[in-house]
Scaffold this motif. Structure first.
Motif, PDB file in Angstrom:
ATOM      1  N   TYR A  77      21.134 -13.609 -41.102  1.00 59.89           N
ATOM      2  CA  TYR A  77      20.977 -13.193 -39.708  1.00 59.89           C
ATOM      3  C   TYR A  77      21.975 -12.095 -39.349  1.00 59.89           C
ATOM      4  O   TYR A  77      21.632 -11.150 -38.641  1.00 59.89           O
ATOM      5  N   ALA A  78      23.188 -12.194 -39.853  1.00 59.17           N
ATOM      6  CA  ALA A  78      24.179 -11.143 -39.610  1.00 59.17           C
ATOM      7  C   ALA A  78      23.724  -9.821 -40.240  1.00 59.17           C
ATOM      8  O   ALA A  78      23.890  -8.751 -39.638  1.00 59.17           O
ATOM      9  N   ALA A  79      23.143  -9.880 -41.424  1.00 57.92           N
ATOM     10  CA  ALA A  79      22.627  -8.670 -42.070  1.00 57.92           C
ATOM     11  C   ALA A  79      21.504  -8.057 -41.237  1.00 57.92           C
ATOM     12  O   ALA A  79      21.446  -6.835 -41.047  1.00 57.92           O
ATOM     13  N   TYR A  80      20.621  -8.895 -40.726  1.00 56.26           N
ATOM     14  CA  TYR A  80      19.530  -8.432 -39.863  1.00 56.26           C
ATOM     15  C   TYR A  80      20.079  -7.747 -38.619  1.00 56.26           C
ATOM     16  O   TYR A  80      19.667  -6.638 -38.255  1.00 56.26           O
ATOM     17  N   MET A  81      21.034  -8.407 -37.941  1.00 60.18           N
ATOM     18  CA  MET A  81      21.606  -7.833 -36.721  1.00 60.18           C
ATOM     19  C   MET A  81      22.347  -6.527 -37.035  1.00 60.18           C
ATOM     20  O   MET A  81      22.244  -5.557 -36.279  1.00 60.18           O
ATOM     21  N   GLY A  82      23.062  -6.496 -38.146  1.00 62.39           N
ATOM     22  CA  GLY A  82      23.744  -5.265 -38.539  1.00 62.39           C
ATOM     23  C   GLY A  82      22.763  -4.137 -38.798  1.00 62.39           C
ATOM     24  O   GLY A  82      22.990  -2.986 -38.406  1.00 62.39           O
ATOM     25  N   TRP A  83      21.662  -4.452 -39.465  1.00 57.92           N
ATOM     26  CA  TRP A  83      20.615  -3.470 -39.744  1.00 57.92           C
ATOM     27  C   TRP A  83      20.109  -2.880 -38.425  1.00 57.92           C
ATOM     28  O   TRP A  83      19.993  -1.660 -38.288  1.00 57.92           O
ATOM     29  N   LEU A  84      19.811  -3.758 -37.458  1.00 58.98           N
ATOM     30  CA  LEU A  84      19.309  -3.283 -36.162  1.00 58.98           C
ATOM     31  C   LEU A  84      20.327  -2.395 -35.456  1.00 58.98           C
ATOM     32  O   LEU A  84      19.976  -1.354 -34.902  1.00 58.98           O
ATOM     33  N   HIS A  85      21.584  -2.837 -35.457  1.00 54.15           N
ATOM     34  CA  HIS A  85      22.620  -2.046 -34.786  1.00 54.15           C
ATOM     35  C   HIS A  85      22.787  -0.680 -35.448  1.00 54.15           C
ATOM     36  O   HIS A  85      22.882   0.337 -34.747  1.00 54.15           O
ATOM     37  N   LEU A  86      22.820  -0.644 -36.763  1.00 52.27           N
ATOM     38  CA  LEU A  86      22.968   0.628 -37.458  1.00 52.27           C
ATOM     39  C   LEU A  86      21.751   1.524 -37.257  1.00 52.27           C
ATOM     40  O   LEU A  86      21.890   2.736 -37.080  1.00 52.27           O
ATOM     41  N   ARG A  87      20.566   0.931 -37.279  1.00 48.47           N
ATOM     42  CA  ARG A  87      19.345   1.718 -37.071  1.00 48.47           C
ATOM     43  C   ARG A  87      19.350   2.339 -35.684  1.00 48.47           C
ATOM     44  O   ARG A  87      18.927   3.462 -35.487  1.00 48.47           O
ATOM     45  N   SER A  88      19.866   1.605 -34.718  1.00 49.87           N
ATOM     46  CA  SER A  88      19.923   2.092 -33.345  1.00 49.87           C
ATOM     47  C   SER A  88      21.056   3.095 -33.141  1.00 49.87           C
ATOM     48  O   SER A  88      20.892   4.107 -32.465  1.00 49.87           O
ATOM     49  N   ALA A  89      22.222   2.829 -33.729  1.00 48.11           N
ATOM     50  CA  ALA A  89      23.410   3.636 -33.464  1.00 48.11           C
ATOM     51  C   ALA A  89      23.506   4.902 -34.302  1.00 48.11           C
ATOM     52  O   ALA A  89      24.068   5.895 -33.850  1.00 48.11           O
ATOM     53  N   ALA A  90      22.993   4.865 -35.525  1.00 50.46           N
ATOM     54  CA  ALA A  90      23.191   6.008 -36.426  1.00 50.46           C
ATOM     55  C   ALA A  90      21.937   6.338 -37.235  1.00 50.46           C
ATOM     56  O   ALA A  90      21.993   6.428 -38.459  1.00 50.46           O
ATOM     57  N   PRO A  91      20.796   6.556 -36.570  1.00 50.52           N
ATOM     58  CA  PRO A  91      19.559   6.789 -37.329  1.00 50.52           C
ATOM     59  C   PRO A  91      19.596   8.063 -38.179  1.00 50.52           C
ATOM     60  O   PRO A  91      19.009   8.092 -39.262  1.00 50.52           O
ATOM     61  N   GLU A  92      20.307   9.080 -37.718  1.00 56.94           N
ATOM     62  CA  GLU A  92      20.363  10.327 -38.482  1.00 56.94           C
ATOM     63  C   GLU A  92      21.279  10.208 -39.696  1.00 56.94           C
ATOM     64  O   GLU A  92      21.105  10.912 -40.682  1.00 56.94           O
ATOM     65  N   VAL A  93      22.229   9.306 -39.656  1.00 53.04           N
ATOM     66  CA  VAL A  93      23.149   9.107 -40.775  1.00 53.04           C
ATOM     67  C   VAL A  93      22.541   8.165 -41.816  1.00 53.04           C
ATOM     68  O   VAL A  93      22.760   8.326 -43.018  1.00 53.04           O
ATOM     69  N   LEU A  94      21.766   7.187 -41.348  1.00 53.58           N
ATOM     70  CA  LEU A  94      21.161   6.178 -42.225  1.00 53.58           C
ATOM     71  C   LEU A  94      19.643   6.147 -42.039  1.00 53.58           C
ATOM     72  O   LEU A  94      19.076   5.154 -41.597  1.00 53.58           O
ATOM     73  N   PRO A  95      18.948   7.219 -42.413  1.00 51.76           N
ATOM     74  CA  PRO A  95      17.504   7.287 -42.154  1.00 51.76           C
ATOM     75  C   PRO A  95      16.691   6.236 -42.900  1.00 51.76           C
ATOM     76  O   PRO A  95      15.612   5.854 -42.458  1.00 51.76           O
ATOM     77  N   GLU A  96      17.215   5.738 -44.016  1.00 57.19           N
ATOM     78  CA  GLU A  96      16.470   4.739 -44.782  1.00 57.19           C
ATOM     79  C   GLU A  96      16.275   3.437 -43.998  1.00 57.19           C
ATOM     80  O   GLU A  96      15.389   2.653 -44.295  1.00 57.19           O
ATOM     81  N   LEU A  97      17.079   3.198 -42.976  1.00 56.06           N
ATOM     82  CA  LEU A  97      16.940   1.972 -42.201  1.00 56.06           C
ATOM     83  C   LEU A  97      15.665   1.948 -41.374  1.00 56.06           C
ATOM     84  O   LEU A  97      15.166   0.877 -41.043  1.00 56.06           O
ATOM     85  N   SER A  98      15.152   3.109 -41.027  1.00 57.63           N
ATOM     86  CA  SER A  98      13.924   3.142 -40.235  1.00 57.63           C
ATOM     87  C   SER A  98      12.795   3.899 -40.916  1.00 57.63           C
ATOM     88  O   SER A  98      11.716   4.030 -40.356  1.00 57.63           O
ATOM     89  N   ASP A  99      13.029   4.373 -42.119  1.00 54.02           N
ATOM     90  CA  ASP A  99      12.016   5.126 -42.854  1.00 54.02           C
ATOM     91  C   ASP A  99      10.829   4.231 -43.210  1.00 54.02           C
ATOM     92  O   ASP A  99      11.009   3.224 -43.891  1.00 54.02           O
ATOM     93  N   PRO A 100       9.620   4.601 -42.772  1.00 49.60           N
ATOM     94  CA  PRO A 100       8.444   3.796 -43.124  1.00 49.60           C
ATOM     95  C   PRO A 100       7.958   4.056 -44.550  1.00 49.60           C
ATOM     96  O   PRO A 100       7.116   3.334 -45.061  1.00 49.60           O
ATOM     97  N   GLY A 101       8.496   5.076 -45.199  1.00 48.84           N
ATOM     98  CA  GLY A 101       8.058   5.451 -46.547  1.00 48.84           C
ATOM     99  C   GLY A 101       8.787   4.716 -47.646  1.00 48.84           C
ATOM    100  O   GLY A 101       9.416   3.672 -47.441  1.00 48.84           O
TER     101      GLY A 101
END
Length: 191
Positions: A148-172
């Motif tokens: 659950y902590a990994a999930y929440m961290g993923w969401l926070h990073l995807r929201s806070a730094a999408p341009e730095v970590l594009p793989e977090l939201s990449d549908p490809g």
């Protein structure tokens, strides 16, 4: 051309978007009415007041969360159930900023009880699956907390730094590989 009538769901969805953007204080009837191109009268047709709208939006989020859990609950293999839960949770792009915003405002009385219920339900479901994988109850609970902590961290990073970590939201391919790698690590299963 006649205006389309706003439904209760239209207002609730607008409130969810506002919650994602700025928490409970961002749910303002006048702002939502302008965004929807409606009058405040339309709002009062569906809700007694702003608090009722916030409550309806939070109930909708809780229902959506429960539906996701229920959708994968019938998968008999616990590893596959965990993989499906993680896949659905990490792939969900719709309102991906909502959960971090709600957690950030969990001290708000309107948000607190819903966030606590959802969190406990999710961690319980995860712990049950880890228990079915053979972990004793205390270890299963710890594994659930890590997942659950990994999930929440993923969401926070995807929201806070999408341009730095594009793989977090990449549908490809890159995003799929990143989500699979995380699931493999959390399940301890290199399938």
């Amino acid at each position: 051309m006649p205006r389309r009538q706003m439904t209760r769901d239209d207002w609730t969805n607008a409130a969810l978007e506002a919650l994602a953007e700025g928490g409970v204080s961002a749910v303002r009837v006048d702002v939502l009415a302008r965004r929807l191109g409606m009058t405040r009268g339309s709002f009062y047709w569906h809700f007694a007041d702003r608090d009722a709208l916030v409550a309806a939006a939070l109930e909708q989020w809780e229902r959506d969360t429960t539906e996701t859990i229920d959708e994968v609950g019938s998968i008999p293999d616990p590893a596959e159930r965990l993989r499906a839960l993680l896949s659905k949770a990490l792939d969900g792009a719709a309102l991906s900023r909502l959960e971090p915003a709600l957690v950030a405002h969990a001290s708000d009385p309107a948000v607190s009880s819903v966030v606590h219920r959802v969190t406990e339900r999710r961690v319980s479901v995860l712990a049950e699956a880890y228990g079915q994988l053979g972990h004793p109850a205390p270890v299963a609970r710890q594994e659930a907390l890590v997942a659950y902590a990994a999930y929440m961290g993923w969401l926070h990073l995807r929201s806070a730094a999408p341009e730095v970590l594009p793989e977090l939201s990449d549908p490809g391919e890159v995003g799929v590989a990143a989500r699979k790698h995380l699931a493999d690590r959390l399940i301890g299963d290199e399938r």
